[in-house]
Design a protein around this motif. Structure first.
Motif, PDB file in Angstrom:
ATOM      1  N   ALA A 115      20.046  25.657  61.664  1.00 22.91           N
ATOM      2  CA  ALA A 115      20.303  25.446  60.238  1.00 22.91           C
ATOM      3  C   ALA A 115      19.038  25.581  59.406  1.00 22.91           C
ATOM      4  N   SER A 116      19.253  25.860  58.129  1.00 22.29           N
ATOM      5  CA  SER A 116      18.166  25.913  57.155  1.00 22.29           C
ATOM      6  C   SER A 116      18.635  25.226  55.880  1.00 22.29           C
ATOM      7  N   HIS A 117      17.685  24.798  55.072  1.00 18.33           N
ATOM      8  CA  HIS A 117      18.056  24.218  53.776  1.00 18.33           C
ATOM      9  C   HIS A 117      16.941  24.417  52.763  1.00 18.33           C
ATOM     10  N   ILE A 118      17.336  24.281  51.533  1.00 18.41           N
ATOM     11  CA  ILE A 118      16.400  24.257  50.409  1.00 18.41           C
ATOM     12  C   ILE A 118      16.629  22.940  49.686  1.00 18.41           C
ATOM     13  N   LEU A 119      15.596  22.136  49.598  1.00 18.39           N
ATOM     14  CA  LEU A 119      15.707  20.818  48.970  1.00 18.39           C
ATOM     15  C   LEU A 119      15.156  20.871  47.550  1.00 18.39           C
ATOM     16  N   LEU A 120      16.018  20.498  46.609  1.00 17.16           N
ATOM     17  CA  LEU A 120      15.617  20.418  45.203  1.00 17.16           C
ATOM     18  C   LEU A 120      15.599  18.948  44.796  1.00 17.16           C
ATOM     19  N   GLU A 121      14.406  18.427  44.535  1.00 14.45           N
ATOM     20  CA  GLU A 121      14.263  17.022  44.155  1.00 14.45           C
ATOM     21  C   GLU A 121      14.453  16.853  42.651  1.00 14.45           C
ATOM     22  N   PRO A 122      15.112  15.773  42.230  1.00 13.04           N
ATOM     23  CA  PRO A 122      15.210  15.487  40.793  1.00 13.04           C
ATOM     24  C   PRO A 122      13.841  15.117  40.229  1.00 13.04           C
ATOM     25  N   GLU A 123      13.588  15.543  39.028  1.00  8.84           N
ATOM     26  CA  GLU A 123      12.301  15.240  38.396  1.00  8.84           C
ATOM     27  C   GLU A 123      12.406  13.925  37.635  1.00  8.84           C
ATOM     28  N   GLY A 124      12.647  12.876  38.360  1.00  8.84           N
ATOM     29  CA  GLY A 124      12.818  11.554  37.773  1.00  8.84           C
ATOM     30  C   GLY A 124      13.889  10.802  38.531  1.00  8.84           C
ATOM     31  N   GLU A 125      14.061   9.515  38.178  1.00 12.84           N
ATOM     32  CA  GLU A 125      15.025   8.682  38.892  1.00 12.84           C
ATOM     33  C   GLU A 125      16.342   8.515  38.142  1.00 12.84           C
ATOM     34  N   GLY A 126      16.404   8.926  36.907  1.00 14.06           N
ATOM     35  CA  GLY A 126      17.621   8.749  36.126  1.00 14.06           C
ATOM     36  C   GLY A 126      18.702   9.739  36.503  1.00 14.06           C
ATOM     37  N   GLU A 127      19.917   9.453  36.053  1.00 17.30           N
ATOM     38  CA  GLU A 127      21.053  10.306  36.381  1.00 17.30           C
ATOM     39  C   GLU A 127      20.911  11.693  35.768  1.00 17.30           C
ATOM     40  N   GLU A 128      20.274  11.779  34.619  1.00 21.12           N
ATOM     41  CA  GLU A 128      20.080  13.092  33.987  1.00 21.12           C
ATOM     42  C   GLU A 128      19.232  13.996  34.866  1.00 21.12           C
ATOM     43  N   ALA A 129      18.201  13.421  35.485  1.00 21.82           N
ATOM     44  CA  ALA A 129      17.346  14.203  36.374  1.00 21.82           C
ATOM     45  C   ALA A 129      18.142  14.689  37.578  1.00 21.82           C
ATOM     46  N   TRP A 130      19.010  13.843  38.118  1.00 18.83           N
ATOM     47  CA  TRP A 130      19.840  14.238  39.260  1.00 18.83           C
ATOM     48  C   TRP A 130      20.825  15.334  38.851  1.00 18.83           C
ATOM     49  N   GLU A 131      21.396  15.216  37.665  1.00 16.82           N
ATOM     50  CA  GLU A 131      22.337  16.237  37.196  1.00 16.82           C
ATOM     51  C   GLU A 131      21.639  17.571  36.992  1.00 16.82           C
ATOM     52  N   ALA A 132      20.406  17.532  36.499  1.00 21.86           N
ATOM     53  CA  ALA A 132      19.653  18.769  36.293  1.00 21.86           C
ATOM     54  C   ALA A 132      19.336  19.430  37.636  1.00 21.86           C
ATOM     55  N   ALA A 133      18.973  18.626  38.629  1.00 17.38           N
ATOM     56  CA  ALA A 133      18.683  19.169  39.949  1.00 17.38           C
ATOM     57  C   ALA A 133      19.940  19.754  40.584  1.00 17.38           C
ATOM     58  N   GLU A 134      21.084  19.104  40.349  1.00 17.95           N
ATOM     59  CA  GLU A 134      22.346  19.623  40.878  1.00 17.95           C
ATOM     60  C   GLU A 134      22.681  20.977  40.258  1.00 17.95           C
ATOM     61  N   ALA A 135      22.525  21.068  38.956  1.00 22.53           N
ATOM     62  CA  ALA A 135      22.821  22.329  38.273  1.00 22.53           C
ATOM     63  C   ALA A 135      21.914  23.450  38.793  1.00 22.53           C
ATOM     64  N   GLN A 136      20.657  23.146  39.008  1.00 25.16           N
ATOM     65  CA  GLN A 136      19.722  24.130  39.548  1.00 25.16           C
ATOM     66  C   GLN A 136      20.142  24.561  40.950  1.00 25.16           C
ATOM     67  N   ALA A 137      20.579  23.585  41.758  1.00 21.60           N
ATOM     68  CA  ALA A 137      20.999  23.897  43.129  1.00 21.60           C
ATOM     69  C   ALA A 137      22.247  24.769  43.134  1.00 21.60           C
ATOM     70  N   ARG A 138      23.182  24.500  42.244  1.00 23.37           N
ATOM     71  CA  ARG A 138      24.404  25.299  42.188  1.00 23.37           C
ATOM     72  C   ARG A 138      24.099  26.744  41.805  1.00 23.37           C
ATOM     73  N   LEU A 139      23.250  26.925  40.815  1.00 26.68           N
ATOM     74  CA  LEU A 139      22.885  28.279  40.394  1.00 26.68           C
ATOM     75  C   LEU A 139      22.169  29.016  41.517  1.00 26.68           C
ATOM     76  N   LEU A 140      21.306  28.297  42.230  1.00 25.29           N
ATOM     77  CA  LEU A 140      20.558  28.918  43.315  1.00 25.29           C
ATOM     78  C   LEU A 140      21.499  29.360  44.430  1.00 25.29           C
ATOM     79  N   ALA A 141      22.450  28.497  44.802  1.00 21.54           N
ATOM     80  CA  ALA A 141      23.381  28.836  45.871  1.00 21.54           C
ATOM     81  C   ALA A 141      24.208  30.070  45.528  1.00 21.54           C
ATOM     82  N   LEU A 142      24.655  30.164  44.269  1.00 23.31           N
ATOM     83  CA  LEU A 142      25.438  31.321  43.851  1.00 23.31           C
ATOM     84  C   LEU A 142      24.591  32.589  43.836  1.00 23.31           C
ATOM     85  N   ARG A 143      23.334  32.471  43.413  1.00 27.33           N
ATOM     86  CA  ARG A 143      22.450  33.642  43.331  1.00 27.33           C
ATOM     87  C   ARG A 143      22.091  34.173  44.709  1.00 27.33           C
ATOM     88  N   LEU A 144      21.908  33.266  45.673  1.00 25.67           N
ATOM     89  CA  LEU A 144      21.469  33.687  47.000  1.00 25.67           C
ATOM     90  C   LEU A 144      22.582  34.339  47.805  1.00 25.67           C
TER      91      LEU A 144
END
Length: 259
Positions: A106-135
């Protein structure tokens, strides 16, 4: 036990080694264990055995009493040597126990949230979704993105986690990997306490049942240990039948006659 009283304080101290659903059961189990120990120590004394303490795996020297009990049981309990036919029957009935684990390359790409708040987690999720679709399922693109964007040290190996077994990764990450076909990258990122993961399965290596010859010695050791345990239970029961014991019952285990 033959006129020797086991004080309540000793039983209370022994309870810590006998977890039970209720205090009364724990007390009975602790009292029984100490009664068995006293019974064995008395028999070792009657036979004139002398303690020869040995170190354990941590280098701690066992007590004289533990050494006496061990010497007595080594002398009096002779486990039956399992035959090859017995070992073969056990293997045929329990072959699944000797199966090598499934492996997932297995392989993975880890995208950490830039902060501890929920907004930071949502931003990291959105980035991960775009990356998965692009790859998509392109392994070269995945490796390049892992080197450039992953927050995990595995980025130095193009995101590779190597060959992992069940239980070695966070449960959600493991489940996502196992749901993939070889060569596939998940389109849905997975969240763990570390961040969002884009995961890829390179190869699945199915486990296999080891041949009998490879596990025969292990089976013989298991059956020998079981035989010794049954023999020790019977030996203690025979001592108890000849002793005067008050306040606790020492009886053979329910499976003392099974192997």
């Amino acid at each position: 036990v033959n006129g020797v009283e086991i004080p309540p304080e000793a039983i209370a101290q022994e309870i810590q080694h006998h977890p039970a659903p209720d205090p009364a059961t724990a007390w009975r189990e602790a009292a029984r264990a100490l009664a068995v120990r006293e019974l064995l120590l008395q028999e070792a004394g009657r036979l004139g055995l002398r303690p020869e303490p040995e170190p354990d795996e941590a280098g701690r020297i066992e007590s004289d009493e533990d050494a006496l009990v061990a010497a007595l049981l080594d002398r009096e309990v002779e486990p039956a040597e399992p035959s090859d036919a017995e070992c073969r029957r056990f293997y045929d009935a329990q072959a699944a126990r000797f199966r090598t684990p499934d492996l997932f390359e297995a392989s993975h790409i880890l995208l950490e949230p830039e902060g501890e708040g929920e907004e930071a987690w949502e931003a990291a999720e959105a980035q991960a979704r775009l990356l998965a679709l692009r790859l998509g399922d392109d392994p070269a693109a995945f490796a390049q993105a892992a080197r450039a964007q992953s927050a995990c040290p595995s980025r130095l190996q193009d995101g590779s986690l190597g060959q992992v077994r069940r239980g070695e990764l966070a449960p959600a990450v493991q489940a996502a990997i196992e749901a993939l076909c070889p060569g596939e990258t998940a389109r849905e990122p997975v969240r763990s306490r570390f961040g969002w993961h884009v995961v890829r399965l390179g190869q699945r290596i199915e486990g296999r049942v080891l041949p009998y010859e490879a596990v025969r010695d292990r089976i013989a050791e298991m059956l020998g240990a079981r035989s010794w345990s049954v023999g020790a239970t019977r030996y203690v029961a025979a001592l108890a039948a000849r002793a005067r014991i008050e306040g606790v019952a020492i009886e053979p285990a329910d499976d003392a006659g099974s192997a």
